[in-house]
Each structure stands twice: as structure tokens, then as C-alpha cells.
Design a protein around this motif. Structure first.
Motif, PDB file in Angstrom:
ATOM      1  N   VAL A  26       4.655  -8.485  -5.788  1.00 49.31           N
ATOM      2  CA  VAL A  26       5.819  -8.698  -5.511  1.00 49.31           C
ATOM      3  C   VAL A  26       5.969  -8.970  -3.844  1.00 49.31           C
ATOM      4  N   PHE A  27       6.869 -10.162  -3.535  1.00 53.63           N
ATOM      5  CA  PHE A  27       6.966 -10.729  -2.254  1.00 53.63           C
ATOM      6  C   PHE A  27       7.502  -9.327  -1.557  1.00 53.63           C
ATOM      7  N   VAL A  28       6.837  -9.640  -0.093  1.00 50.73           N
ATOM      8  CA  VAL A  28       7.211  -8.387   0.726  1.00 50.73           C
ATOM      9  C   VAL A  28       8.473  -9.225   1.524  1.00 50.73           C
ATOM     10  N   PRO A  29       9.562  -8.407   1.679  1.00 47.59           N
ATOM     11  CA  PRO A  29      10.740  -8.984   2.471  1.00 47.59           C
ATOM     12  C   PRO A  29      10.233  -9.007   3.950  1.00 47.59           C
ATOM     13  N   ARG A  30      10.561  -9.943   4.605  1.00 46.36           N
ATOM     14  CA  ARG A  30      10.256 -10.283   6.159  1.00 46.36           C
ATOM     15  C   ARG A  30      11.349  -9.862   6.783  1.00 46.36           C
TER      16      ARG A  30
ATOM     17  N   VAL B 197       0.815  -1.125  -0.096  1.00 46.29           N
ATOM     18  CA  VAL B 197      -0.072   0.014  -0.058  1.00 46.29           C
ATOM     19  C   VAL B 197       0.746   1.215   0.001  1.00 46.29           C
ATOM     20  N   VAL B 198       1.953   1.496   0.867  1.00 47.95           N
ATOM     21  CA  VAL B 198       2.751   2.574   0.924  1.00 47.95           C
ATOM     22  C   VAL B 198       3.844   2.477   0.072  1.00 47.95           C
ATOM     23  N   GLY B 199       4.120   1.284  -0.533  1.00 49.94           N
ATOM     24  CA  GLY B 199       5.185   1.375  -1.585  1.00 49.94           C
ATOM     25  C   GLY B 199       6.675   0.921  -1.192  1.00 49.94           C
ATOM     26  N   TRP B 200       6.578   0.811   0.413  1.00 53.42           N
ATOM     27  CA  TRP B 200       8.125   0.327   0.652  1.00 53.42           C
ATOM     28  C   TRP B 200       7.963  -0.799   2.112  1.00 53.42           C
ATOM     29  N   ALA B 201       9.187  -1.385   2.165  1.00 53.85           N
ATOM     30  CA  ALA B 201       9.161  -1.890   3.432  1.00 53.85           C
ATOM     31  C   ALA B 201      10.591  -1.904   4.165  1.00 53.85           C
ATOM     32  N   GLY B 202      10.305  -1.831   5.670  1.00 51.39           N
ATOM     33  CA  GLY B 202      11.846  -1.472   6.433  1.00 51.39           C
ATOM     34  C   GLY B 202      12.662  -2.824   6.398  1.00 51.39           C
ATOM     35  N   PHE B 203      13.824  -2.639   6.176  1.00 49.57           N
ATOM     36  CA  PHE B 203      14.719  -3.837   5.929  1.00 49.57           C
ATOM     37  C   PHE B 203      16.087  -3.460   6.334  1.00 49.57           C
TER      38      PHE B 203
END
Length: 269
Positions: A62-66, A45-51
Motif C-alpha cells: 500500500v502507498f505510504v503517505p508522505r 515494516v513497522v506497520g504505520w506512518a506518522g501523518f
């Protein structure tokens, strides 16, 4: 926030803050909230994941990094702190490759995925690293000149058993590609293929690292050892993260063997 609460979002207030920070207008915020309430992963939804302290761009489908996969990165850095050639196989968004490139410094980075949407996403995330992203099935995607040169081969392969796909949360089941989740009857089909092919690509002393589950770790380690790798397993209990590590022996090195599972610590979230 009311829309998210009504939809059962556990962290509705935090998610609402992220949506409001992302949206440029009130109308856009309402649309993002509607998508989230409909079950779309917040990261999509927001277009990014913290990693590992970085923002990794994430596209729809696209798979979301865990966060638990941060432990795989930590193990790679511990095993090969001086690596100069890195491959991120089954790269998805390219989160693992981006983190390794940032923390190792000047490396030759290659990433590969079968899914064209993932490849497009990874190319955006790796654009500033000088890394190259390839489309194809596992090792078939890689340039032949990498054979025997790879110091770190990180592969976050799909490892959910086919019969358990239906038990996944709807966020994953309905919004992430099945190819990034389904690991075959016991969840280890792709892992076995990667382990079998890795020795041809690893440099002497190079390492293969794959995330798996507690239940699957012993069989995964057997696949690594059968491929001729010196094998160990690492665990971060708090994150429920399990990584199997295989090292290509140097010429004249000791016989390959499997070591018992060792405790590990993941970097803080």
C-alpha cells in the motif's frame, strides 16, 4: 542496528529504535530488521506512518503517505473550515481522509481507491471516523447521492510520469503499487480526469485539492480552469509541497480565473 547500517539506512539508529519498539520478541525484531535492510519501506515494516501527529496503519503493498501531503490537508482546512461532506479520492491508506475527519469534526466522509489492498487498509484507518470506503475507479466508486454535495474533494492522485518511474527510490519503485505512482506520459493523466469530473460532485463553493509537482503545477492549474473551477496554487517551499486548488463557483459568482502561485506554510513535522 548494525544490520541497518550495513544496508545503508541513513537513520539507522532511529529506525532500529522503532523496530525494537514494534517487535514483541528478539526474533521478530531481527526479522523486521532483515526486511528493512532488504529495502522494504520502514512504514511497511513497522506497520504505520506518522501523518499530522497521528499513526496511520500501512500494509504491505500500500502507498505510504508522505509528510508533504500534510500540506494538502492544511490547505483543505484553510479553504473549507466548515466542510460537512468530504471525499478522499485515490485514498491509499486513507491518511488524508482520517486527518480531515479528525480536524473538521462531525463530517460525512467517503474514501475510494481502485486497489483492493488500499481499500482494506483505509477501512481499518477510518473505522473510528464513521467514514465509508469504496472500491472503484475515481468517481465511479462514489454513491450517486454525493453529486453536487461535496465540500472538500481531496485527491492525492499518481503524478509521476511513466518514463520517470525507474528513477524513483527502490522503496517506492519496488514496494508500492504502480497504480499509485504512474500518472501517464506527463504525470497528469489521472489529475485531468479528476479535474474534469469534479464539478459534477462539488457543492457550490466546494473545493478540489490535488498534490502535484512544481514542474507540473501550471499545466495542472490549466486543467482545473478548463473544468470551470476558480483556481489557485499553494506552495510550501521547505517541504517541496505543491497543491492546486479549484473552487466550484456559487450561482452568480465571478468568472473563473487562475491566480498566481501563492506561498504557503506546512504544519511542523
Amino acid at each position: 542496528m548494525a544490520v541497518l547500517r550495513a544496508a545503508g539506512c541513513v537513520f539507522a539508529e532511529d529506525e532500529a529504535d522503532l523496530i525494537l519498539a514494534t517487535a514483541r520478541t528478539g526474533r521478530e525484531a531481527a526479522e523486521l530488521a532483515r526486511r528493512r535492510a532488504g529495502g522494504v519501506p520502514l512504514e511497511q515494516v513497522v506497520g504505520w506512518a506518522g501523518f499530522r501527529g497521528r499513526r496511520i496503519g500501512v500494509a504491505p503493498g500500500v502507498f505510504v503517505p508522505r509528510r508533504r501531503t500534510e500540506f494538502l490537508v492544511a490547505q483543505a482546512l484553510e479553504q473549507a473550515p466548515d466542510a460537512t461532506v468530504v471525499v478522499d479520492l485515490c485514498c491509499g491508506s486513507g491518511a488524508v481522509g482520517a486527518a480531515l475527519a479528525a480536524e473538521l469534526g462531525d463530517v460525512e466522509l467517503h474514501a475510494a481507491d481502485l486497489d483492493p489492498a488500499a481499500v482494506r487498509c483505509a477501512r481499518r484507518n477510518l473505522a473510528g471516523t464513521g467514514g465509508r470506503v469504496h472500491t472503484g475507479d475515481l468517481f465511479d466508486a462514489l454513491p450517486p447521492r454525493l453529486r453536487g454535495r461535496v465540500d472538500v474533494l481531496a485527491a492525492n492522485v499518481p503524478y509521476v510520469p511513466t518514463g520517470e518511474i525507474g528513477l524513483l527510490p527502490a522503496e517506492a519503485r519496488d514496494h508500492e503499487p504502480r497504480t499509485a505512482l504512474d500518472g501517464g506520459a506527463d504525470g497528469l493523466d489521472v489529475l485531468r480526469r479528476v479535474a474534469a469530473g469534479a464539478p459534477d460532485w462539488l457543492a457550490p463553493g466546494g473545493c478540489l485539492l490535488i498534490e502535484t509537482s512544481r514542474r507540473q503545477a501550471p499545466a495542472a492549474a490549466e486543467a482545473f480552469t478548463a473544468a470551470g473551477l476558480r483556481t489557485r496554487s499553494a506552495v510550501a517551499e521547505e517541504e517541496d509541497a505543491h497543491v492546486v486548488i479549484g473552487v466550484a463557483p456559487a450561482p452568480g459568482g465571478p468568472p473563473n480565473r487562475t491566480r498566481a502561485v501563492s506561498p504557503g506554510r506546512s504544519p511542523g513535522r
